[in-house]
Enzyme design. Sequence first.
Site, PDB file in Angstrom:
ATOM      1  N   SER A   1      -9.934  58.940  -7.572  1.00  0.00           N
ATOM      2  CA  SER A   1      -8.678  59.447  -8.130  1.00  0.00           C
ATOM      3  C   SER A   1      -7.537  59.263  -7.126  1.00  0.00           C
ATOM      4  O   SER A   1      -6.371  59.318  -7.497  1.00  0.00           O
ATOM      5  CB  SER A   1      -8.808  60.931  -8.488  1.00  0.00           C
ATOM      6  OG  SER A   1      -9.284  61.677  -7.380  1.00  0.00           O
TER       7      SER A   1
ATOM      8  N   ASP B   1     -16.620  58.309  -3.639  1.00  0.00           N
ATOM      9  CA  ASP B   1     -16.784  57.537  -4.869  1.00  0.00           C
ATOM     10  C   ASP B   1     -17.009  56.065  -4.571  1.00  0.00           C
ATOM     11  O   ASP B   1     -16.313  55.479  -3.728  1.00  0.00           O
ATOM     12  CB  ASP B   1     -15.503  57.644  -5.709  1.00  0.00           C
ATOM     13  CG  ASP B   1     -15.630  58.644  -6.828  1.00  0.00           C
ATOM     14  OD1 ASP B   1     -16.754  58.869  -7.312  1.00  0.00           O
ATOM     15  OD2 ASP B   1     -14.587  59.199  -7.229  1.00  0.00           O
TER      16      ASP B   1
ATOM     17  N   LYS C   1     -20.891  58.890  -4.907  1.00  0.00           N
ATOM     18  CA  LYS C   1     -20.877  59.250  -6.326  1.00  0.00           C
ATOM     19  C   LYS C   1     -20.636  57.984  -7.122  1.00  0.00           C
ATOM     20  O   LYS C   1     -19.800  57.161  -6.733  1.00  0.00           O
ATOM     21  CB  LYS C   1     -19.776  60.280  -6.616  1.00  0.00           C
ATOM     22  CG  LYS C   1     -19.623  60.574  -8.113  1.00  0.00           C
ATOM     23  CD  LYS C   1     -18.824  61.824  -8.387  1.00  0.00           C
ATOM     24  CE  LYS C   1     -17.328  61.658  -8.357  1.00  0.00           C
ATOM     25  NZ  LYS C   1     -16.805  60.623  -9.264  1.00  0.00           N
TER      26      LYS C   1
ATOM     27  N   GLU D   1     -20.277  56.532 -11.338  1.00  0.00           N
ATOM     28  CA  GLU D   1     -20.133  56.920 -12.730  1.00  0.00           C
ATOM     29  C   GLU D   1     -21.155  56.190 -13.586  1.00  0.00           C
ATOM     30  O   GLU D   1     -21.388  54.994 -13.403  1.00  0.00           O
ATOM     31  CB  GLU D   1     -18.716  56.570 -13.216  1.00  0.00           C
ATOM     32  CG  GLU D   1     -17.623  57.302 -12.456  1.00  0.00           C
ATOM     33  CD  GLU D   1     -16.224  56.977 -12.973  1.00  0.00           C
ATOM     34  OE1 GLU D   1     -16.096  56.253 -13.996  1.00  0.00           O
ATOM     35  OE2 GLU D   1     -15.254  57.447 -12.352  1.00  0.00           O
TER      36      GLU D   1
ATOM     37  N   GLU E   1     -17.656  65.691 -16.544  1.00  0.00           N
ATOM     38  CA  GLU E   1     -16.198  65.696 -16.707  1.00  0.00           C
ATOM     39  C   GLU E   1     -15.806  65.563 -18.181  1.00  0.00           C
ATOM     40  O   GLU E   1     -16.337  64.705 -18.903  1.00  0.00           O
ATOM     41  CB  GLU E   1     -15.593  64.525 -15.903  1.00  0.00           C
ATOM     42  CG  GLU E   1     -14.080  64.420 -16.065  1.00  0.00           C
ATOM     43  CD  GLU E   1     -13.395  63.541 -15.036  1.00  0.00           C
ATOM     44  OE1 GLU E   1     -14.078  63.020 -14.142  1.00  0.00           O
ATOM     45  OE2 GLU E   1     -12.160  63.378 -15.142  1.00  0.00           O
TER      46      GLU E   1
HETATM   47  O1  KIV Z   1     -12.243  60.742  -8.394  1.00  0.00           O
HETATM   48  C1  KIV Z   1     -12.283  61.955  -8.597  1.00  0.00           C
HETATM   49  O2  KIV Z   1     -11.442  62.691  -8.102  1.00  0.00           O
HETATM   50  C2  KIV Z   1     -13.377  62.476  -9.401  1.00  0.00           C
HETATM   51  C3  KIV Z   1     -13.374  63.869  -9.969  1.00  0.00           C
HETATM   52  C4  KIV Z   1     -14.719  64.353 -10.325  1.00  0.00           C
HETATM   53  C5  KIV Z   1     -12.536  64.893  -9.440  1.00  0.00           C
HETATM   54  O3  KIV Z   1     -14.281  61.757  -9.664  1.00  0.00           O
END
Ligand code: KIV
Length: 289
Positions: free
Chosen positions: A60, A98, A127, A129, A196
């Site tokens: 983000s 991420d 993390k 997706e 989310e």
């Molecule tokens: O990139 C991000 O901020 C997220 C959220 C879960 C806040 O993936």
Amino acid sequence: MSTRPAVPGGAPPARAKVTVRTIRDMKTRGDRITSVTAYDYPSARIADEAGIDLILVGDSLGMVVLGYESTIPVTMAEMAHHLRAVMRAQPKALVIVDLPFASFQSGPEDAVRNSARLVKRGAEGVKLEGGRRVLPQVEAILAADIPVLGHLGLTPQSVHRFGGYRVQARGREEADALLEDALALERAGIFALVLEGIPLELGTEVSQALHIPTIGIGAGPGCDGQVLVLHDLIGLSFGKPAKFVRRYADVAGTMRNALTAFRDDVRSGRYPEAAESYAATPERDPCAS
Ligand code: KIV
């Protein structure tokens, strides 16, 4: 840990390093997990001082601090750059980063190589997706001994497939598919799962079905923890916030007022005063540094 008391203006008590194990154990103990994004040294430091459990260097950052329209353009180099700044704060919070768009979708080899790049720069896990579609990548990253935080529901990297940022899995069929994805990720060995933009009933259902913790963002109070984008929480983002955002401060307003006051003081000659200036001879200037 979340049990740390807030000490307004005072030094917070020292706390133990938060690990993926701590996060997993919090669910067992019934302690709610707190998480925010941080993209730089000051925000990581303040989030850590506030006793936040998990700092997420989220992609983000592309929209929040780099001004992109979506998270799609974010690169590995940008993630690594912001991660390094966060790590300089030496957080006790667990730091997860991420994997940005196109850094893992191509397959397990890219997923492991890019995850390893982030771990070498201090990340304690990554993390990514997606659910069953990215299971080979998740398994490969875990096999490389890198902890994985899953992310299901309104996954922003899929914005084009979704046709916008809209709540996901409102129907039973979609909800069942999400639950299957969650169970598959748990079986693979992820340590926690971000949910989310899904209905609160589904957030609760998934949280109850899993042994690992869920961390919700727009997924209702039934999740085992909550994550928010820091800039939304402190009021330093622009545009109408999403329904689930609770603003705890108006930092943009505070900054605007401070900068307007500075501008006015400079223009009127009120800033700087002699006391805010250096004298030619330091002995005559007790405040000189
Ligand atoms: O990139 C991000 O901020 C997220 C959220 C879960 C806040 O993936």
